[in-house]
Enzyme design. Structure first.
Site, PDB file in Angstrom:
ATOM      1  N   LYS A 198       1.069  -0.872  -0.056  1.00 20.28           N
ATOM      2  CA  LYS A 198       0.045  -0.426  -0.257  1.00 20.28           C
ATOM      3  C   LYS A 198       0.966   1.402   0.048  1.00 20.28           C
ATOM      4  O   LYS A 198       2.310   1.492   0.997  1.00 20.28           O
ATOM      5  CB  LYS A 198      -0.696  -0.171   0.987  1.00 20.28           C
ATOM      6  CG  LYS A 198      -2.089   0.918   1.130  1.00 20.28           C
ATOM      7  CD  LYS A 198      -2.080   2.195   1.211  1.00 20.28           C
ATOM      8  CE  LYS A 198      -1.934   2.775   1.910  1.00 20.28           C
ATOM      9  NZ  LYS A 198      -1.580   4.584   1.958  1.00 20.28           N
TER      10      LYS A 198
ATOM     11  N   GLU B 229       9.498  16.422  15.304  1.00 26.03           N
ATOM     12  CA  GLU B 229       9.547  16.188  13.232  1.00 26.03           C
ATOM     13  C   GLU B 229       8.454  17.158  12.975  1.00 26.03           C
ATOM     14  O   GLU B 229       7.132  16.903  12.276  1.00 26.03           O
ATOM     15  CB  GLU B 229       9.275  15.011  12.834  1.00 26.03           C
ATOM     16  CG  GLU B 229       9.403  14.754  11.777  1.00 26.03           C
ATOM     17  CD  GLU B 229       9.985  12.746  11.184  1.00 26.03           C
ATOM     18  OE1 GLU B 229       8.714  12.722  11.322  1.00 26.03           O
ATOM     19  OE2 GLU B 229      10.864  12.450  10.492  1.00 26.03           O
TER      20      GLU B 229
ATOM     21  N   CYS C  77      13.145  11.257   6.925  1.00 25.29           N
ATOM     22  CA  CYS C  77      13.174  10.873   8.230  1.00 25.29           C
ATOM     23  C   CYS C  77      14.459  10.693   9.078  1.00 25.29           C
ATOM     24  O   CYS C  77      14.990  11.132  10.027  1.00 25.29           O
ATOM     25  CB  CYS C  77      12.996   8.939   8.643  1.00 25.29           C
ATOM     26  SG  CYS C  77      14.504   8.222   7.179  1.00 25.29           S
TER      27      CYS C  77
ATOM     28  N   GLU D 248       9.485   1.409  10.736  1.00 24.54           N
ATOM     29  CA  GLU D 248       9.978   2.236  10.854  1.00 24.54           C
ATOM     30  C   GLU D 248       9.468   3.379  10.726  1.00 24.54           C
ATOM     31  O   GLU D 248       9.557   4.250   9.436  1.00 24.54           O
ATOM     32  CB  GLU D 248      10.982   1.941   9.394  1.00 24.54           C
ATOM     33  CG  GLU D 248      11.565   0.748   9.372  1.00 24.54           C
ATOM     34  CD  GLU D 248      13.016   1.129  10.530  1.00 24.54           C
ATOM     35  OE1 GLU D 248      13.423   1.324  10.573  1.00 24.54           O
ATOM     36  OE2 GLU D 248      13.121  -0.146  10.606  1.00 24.54           O
TER      37      GLU D 248
HETATM   38  P1  NAD Z   1       2.385   8.332   7.759  1.00 27.52           P
HETATM   39  O1  NAD Z   1       2.425   7.521   8.457  1.00 27.52           O
HETATM   40  O2  NAD Z   1       1.316   9.785   7.653  1.00 27.52           O
HETATM   41  O3  NAD Z   1       1.855   7.316   5.919  1.00 27.52           O
HETATM   42  C1  NAD Z   1       2.317   6.235   5.963  1.00 27.52           C
HETATM   43  C2  NAD Z   1       2.021   5.408   5.158  1.00 27.52           C
HETATM   44  O4  NAD Z   1       0.713   4.868   6.359  1.00 27.52           O
HETATM   45  C3  NAD Z   1       1.393   6.037   4.044  1.00 27.52           C
HETATM   46  O5  NAD Z   1       1.300   4.843   3.034  1.00 27.52           O
HETATM   47  C4  NAD Z   1      -0.225   6.060   4.267  1.00 27.52           C
HETATM   48  O6  NAD Z   1      -1.763   5.906   3.485  1.00 27.52           O
HETATM   49  C5  NAD Z   1      -0.469   5.173   5.614  1.00 27.52           C
HETATM   50  N1  NAD Z   1      -1.205   5.448   7.371  1.00 27.52           N
HETATM   51  C6  NAD Z   1      -1.978   6.644   7.107  1.00 27.52           C
HETATM   52  N2  NAD Z   1      -3.077   6.007   8.605  1.00 27.52           N
HETATM   53  C7  NAD Z   1      -2.861   5.035   8.306  1.00 27.52           C
HETATM   54  C8  NAD Z   1      -3.792   3.958   8.796  1.00 27.52           C
HETATM   55  N3  NAD Z   1      -4.332   4.892   9.818  1.00 27.52           N
HETATM   56  N4  NAD Z   1      -3.804   2.824   8.321  1.00 27.52           N
HETATM   57  C9  NAD Z   1      -2.678   2.389   8.254  1.00 27.52           C
HETATM   58  N5  NAD Z   1      -1.948   2.880   7.170  1.00 27.52           N
HETATM   59  C10 NAD Z   1      -1.996   4.772   7.604  1.00 27.52           C
HETATM   60  O7  NAD Z   1       4.000   9.143   6.817  1.00 27.52           O
HETATM   61  P2  NAD Z   1       4.271  10.456   6.049  1.00 27.52           P
HETATM   62  O8  NAD Z   1       3.991  11.511   6.192  1.00 27.52           O
HETATM   63  O9  NAD Z   1       4.424   9.569   3.920  1.00 27.52           O
HETATM   64  O10 NAD Z   1       6.089  10.102   5.346  1.00 27.52           O
HETATM   65  C11 NAD Z   1       6.675  10.723   6.844  1.00 27.52           C
HETATM   66  C12 NAD Z   1       6.719  10.266   7.772  1.00 27.52           C
HETATM   67  O11 NAD Z   1       8.200   8.838   7.644  1.00 27.52           O
HETATM   68  C13 NAD Z   1       7.618  10.813   8.448  1.00 27.52           C
HETATM   69  O12 NAD Z   1       7.448  10.483   9.838  1.00 27.52           O
HETATM   70  C14 NAD Z   1       9.399  10.422   8.750  1.00 27.52           C
HETATM   71  O13 NAD Z   1      10.075  10.399   9.495  1.00 27.52           O
HETATM   72  C15 NAD Z   1       9.331   9.101   8.598  1.00 27.52           C
HETATM   73  N6  NAD Z   1       9.686   8.315   7.458  1.00 27.52           N
HETATM   74  C16 NAD Z   1      10.830   7.128   8.000  1.00 27.52           C
HETATM   75  C17 NAD Z   1      11.846   6.038   7.494  1.00 27.52           C
HETATM   76  C18 NAD Z   1      12.790   5.549   8.491  1.00 27.52           C
HETATM   77  O14 NAD Z   1      13.164   4.575   7.891  1.00 27.52           O
HETATM   78  N7  NAD Z   1      12.449   5.260   9.705  1.00 27.52           N
HETATM   79  C19 NAD Z   1      12.100   6.918   6.541  1.00 27.52           C
HETATM   80  C20 NAD Z   1      11.431   7.549   5.556  1.00 27.52           C
HETATM   81  C21 NAD Z   1      10.661   7.998   6.325  1.00 27.52           C
END
Ligand code: NAD
Length: 493
Positions: free
Chosen positions: A191, A397, A302, A267
């Site tokens: 997804k 963040e 991240c 992650e």
């Molecule tokens: P997000 O958590 O908003 O979304 C990530 C994914 O989760 C998306 O596909 C989204 O549709 C899905 N999602 C959202 N709500 C959900 C729910 N209730 N149930 C299931 N899935 C759901 O994050 P984002 O804005 O897409 O990305 C930014 C974040 O990702 C930042 O916090 C960043 O630090 C983190 N990130 C972490 C790493 C790592 O390796 N630690 C790498 C890249 C990004």
């Protein structure tokens, strides 16, 4: 034709036919209820494609296909050496489609085309290939049993894995999970983020072309609260491999507890300290690196070095170097091959970042670079000096190029500030003292620590977080732990 100029990339973008449907059981299909949403480009606002708005129904169909093929064993019981060959073909196909995939990534989420070409696509191919090459070289164990017993310790695929990824490195984050998950023999339902679904949808067809059997890799685009939630609560999904925010990571763990106790690997976010001691080997080089640590990918990383801890005695000199270095990260059309700083993912995210800039000003931090004014989805990097670690801009963040500069007096103080955060993804320190480097690296509570560099690392070492930055690890053989169950078999002799 190979695109090399801005004009070439624009012409290619205009001619691109973009697929927006789900990919289930080996073919593209609309969402069952035929709903879709528009995906617009942050570069110029133009509509790129109508994307299938996956629902619980579509997740059901994808999970059923994934389970069927898993149970049939076409992939899960295939000899590892054969899975290896097919996955290497998949990696080769990613590389031979590098220009198309890089362009999709840039149009979708705004990153410079040069970075998509140099990092995202080759990094994704490398992640798949590395995991593939490893899979016929990992062995089980024989337990140290008594004479009359044989104890075998083996690893087997966990089953159906739900992969949920963010929008900042859409293809790369997906590949860090697809590589080991598929190499171990699992079936996957991916997804992608609603903000950047294009490469995930495209590579599903390339996976099939490489020879991955139908149903092994399914892609259901859609919103987190709909398709994502349905995947996380599905009773027939064995594990969720997630990259994204800490808030959503917590929800996934709740969803697991409320459904079938599926394994949840996360992650998540970060607020990483980048510590510059007065004895840094080269202050100018450290400043160049600090600029890149906050500005790369428009700060949407991240591991962004978003808290810059500078020893008081060199603060003025360091800030001067930093201003010079940051001037090279001016916003520029992401389709220009010379651009190193593109657009933010969308207007909504830009507004959120600007909200943090306003909060920094309200809390009394001093703006020393950037203005916080956006143009379209483009926003130049911003630096705040005089930041205290309890300010919102230092604790939360932001996920944009907003740097908080915090001064410190001595090593103990630096370590205390660095660790005073709910996150623990990464940290860096700059010093000429070997002892200080080791002592501080040991004291930092973070999954990755860099000395005299920021970022760095590859598939050979694990990547992931301490504390609320998540659990489990991507990359390296340690990643295989997430996609396998450990089995003990006892044979009476
Ligand atoms: P997000 O958590 O908003 O979304 C990530 C994914 O989760 C998306 O596909 C989204 O549709 C899905 N999602 C959202 N709500 C959900 C729910 N209730 N149930 C299931 N899935 C759901 O994050 P984002 O804005 O897409 O990305 C930014 C974040 O990702 C930042 O916090 C960043 O630090 C983190 N990130 C972490 C790493 C790592 O390796 N630690 C790498 C890249 C990004």
């Amino acid at each position: 034709m190979t695109a090399t100029t801005r004009q070439d990339w624009s012409e290619r973008a205009a001619a691109l036919a973009i697929e927006g449907r789900c990919f289930i059981d080996g073919s593209y299909c609309a969402a069952r209820d035929l709903r879709s949403f528009d995906k617009n480009s942050p570069l110029d606002g133009r509509k790129l494609a109508a994307i299938a708005r996956g629902s619980a129904d579509d997740i059901d169909r994808a999970v059923a296909a994934a389970r069927r093929v898993f149970s049939a064993g076409h992939w899960s019981r295939m000899a590892p050496v054969q899975r290896k060959r097919i996955l290497i073909r998949f990696a080769d196909l990613l590389e031979s489609h590098a220009q198309e995939l890089a362009l999709l990534e840039t149009l979708d989420m705004g990153k410079p085309i040069a970075h998509a070409l140099a990092t995202d696509v080759p990094g994704a191919a490398n992640a798949i290939r590395w995991s593939a090459e490893a899979i016929d070289k990992v062995y089980g164990e024989v337990a140290a049993t008594a004479e009359d017993q044989l104890g075998l310790v083996t690893r087997e695929a966990v089953g159906v894995v739900g992969v949920i990824v963010p929008w900042n490195f859409p293809l790369l984050m997906a590949s860090w999970k697809l590589g080991p998950a598929l190499a171990c023999g699992n079936s996957v339902v991916l997804k992608p983020s609603e903000r950047s679904p294009l490469t995930a949808i495209r590579i599903a067809a390339l996976a099939c072309e490489a020879g991955i059997p139908e149903g092994v890799l399914n892609v259901v685009p859609g919103f987190g609260a709909e398709a994502g939630d349905a995947l996380s609560r599905h009773m027939d999904v064995d594990a969720i491999a997630f990259t994204g925010s800490t808030g959503v990571a917590k929800r996934l763990m709740v969803a697991s507890g409320q459904s079938n106790l599926k394994r949840v690997w996360t992650e998540a976010g970060g607020k990483s300290p980048n510590i510059v001691f007065a004895d840094a080997p080269d202050l100018s080089a450290a400043a160049t690196s600090a600029a890149s640590a906050i500005a790369y990918n428009q700060g949407q990383v991240c591991t962004a070095g978003s808290r810059l801890l500078v020893q008081e005695s060199v603060r003025e000199e360091f800030l001067e170097h930093l201003r010079v270095a940051l001037a090279t990260w001016a916003p520029n059309d992401a389709l220009d091959p010379a651009s190193r700083y593109g657009a933010m993912v969308d207007a909504q995210h830009l507004e959120s970042v600007q909200g943090y800039i306003a909060s920094g000003l309200e809390e009394g931090a001093r703006l020393v670079a950037g203005t916080g004014e956006g143009k379209g989805c483009y926003l130049a990097p911003v630096v705040f000096d005089g930041v205290r670690n309890d300010m919102r801009i230092a604790r939360e963040e932001i996920f944009g190029a907003v740097l908080s500069v915090i001064s410190f007096g001595n090593t103990e103080e630096a370590v205390a500030i660095a660790n005073d955060t709910p996150y623990g993804l990464a940290a860096a320190l700059w010093t000429s003292s070997l002892s200080r480097a080791h002592q501080v690296a040991r004291a930092l509570r973070a999954g990755s620590v860099w000395v005299n560099q920021y970022s760095g690392g590859d598939m050979t070492a694990p990547f992931g977080g301490f504390k609320q930055s998540g659990n489990g690890r991507d990359r390296s053989l340690h990643a295989f732990d997430k996609y396998t169950e450990l089995k003990a078999t006892w044979i009476r002799l």
